[in-house]
Design a protein around this motif. Structure first.
Motif, PDB file in Angstrom:
ATOM      1  N   ASP A  86     -86.711 -43.867  52.679  1.00 51.36           N
ATOM      2  CA  ASP A  86     -87.080 -44.188  54.067  1.00 51.36           C
ATOM      3  C   ASP A  86     -86.490 -43.172  55.036  1.00 51.36           C
ATOM      4  OD1 ASP A  86     -88.448 -46.376  53.109  1.00 51.36           O
ATOM      5  OD2 ASP A  86     -86.972 -47.847  53.795  1.00 51.36           O
ATOM      6  N   SER A 113     -91.842 -44.655  57.625  1.00 52.29           N
ATOM      7  CA  SER A 113     -91.644 -45.312  56.319  1.00 52.29           C
ATOM      8  C   SER A 113     -92.212 -46.724  56.321  1.00 52.29           C
ATOM      9  CB  SER A 113     -90.158 -45.347  55.961  1.00 52.29           C
ATOM     10  OG  SER A 113     -89.427 -46.102  56.910  1.00 52.29           O
ATOM     11  N   GLU A 114     -92.031 -47.452  57.410  1.00 54.76           N
ATOM     12  CA  GLU A 114     -92.549 -48.824  57.484  1.00 54.76           C
ATOM     13  C   GLU A 114     -94.070 -48.840  57.513  1.00 54.76           C
ATOM     14  OE1 GLU A 114     -90.748 -51.557  57.075  1.00 54.76           O
ATOM     15  OE2 GLU A 114     -89.030 -50.254  56.832  1.00 54.76           O
ATOM     16  N   LYS A 122     -95.322 -48.021  53.961  1.00 50.45           N
ATOM     17  CA  LYS A 122     -95.122 -49.176  53.070  1.00 50.45           C
ATOM     18  C   LYS A 122     -96.198 -50.233  53.275  1.00 50.45           C
ATOM     19  CE  LYS A 122     -90.393 -49.330  53.257  1.00 50.45           C
ATOM     20  NZ  LYS A 122     -89.108 -49.955  53.502  1.00 50.45           N
ATOM     21  N   TYR A 142     -96.615 -44.906  49.299  1.00 49.79           N
ATOM     22  CA  TYR A 142     -95.170 -45.116  49.400  1.00 49.79           C
ATOM     23  C   TYR A 142     -94.539 -45.073  48.012  1.00 49.79           C
ATOM     24  CZ  TYR A 142     -90.623 -47.037  50.543  1.00 49.79           C
ATOM     25  OH  TYR A 142     -89.269 -47.206  50.673  1.00 49.79           O
TER      26      TYR A 142
END
Length: 82
Positions: free
Chosen positions: A15, A35-36, A39, A46
């Motif tokens: 992340d 990163s969120e 995901k 991811y």
């Protein structure tokens, strides 16, 4: 980089790399971490990022301590087929 010993540390490291190498995503007044977004929007990409970064850093995922994030890892990294 410090030695990564747990699944949580690996996911945090991935992340961190994704967030440092990509710009935040802004929609209106909202801001999201790369990163969120990755995901949630493309878990396969991811998963590949986790595998690629682990490979580049010579991290053996199977040898990491299975901590509280182990269930997350199971969702993003498929089991090896025999």
């Amino acid at each position: 980089m410090e030695t990564i010993k747990t699944i949580s540390e690996l996911l945090d490291y991935v992340d961190e790399i994704l967030n440092e190498t990509n710009e935040e995503i802004k929609i209106g007044n909202l801001t999201f971490l790369p990163s969120e977004v990755l995901k949630e929007i493309d878990p396969i990409a991811y998963r590949q990022a986790v595998l690629d970064i682990a490979d580049c850093e010579n991290i053996e995922i199977d040898e990491l301590i299975k901590d509280e994030d182990f269930q997350i890892l199971l969702k993003i990294i498929p089991k090896k087929r025999s």
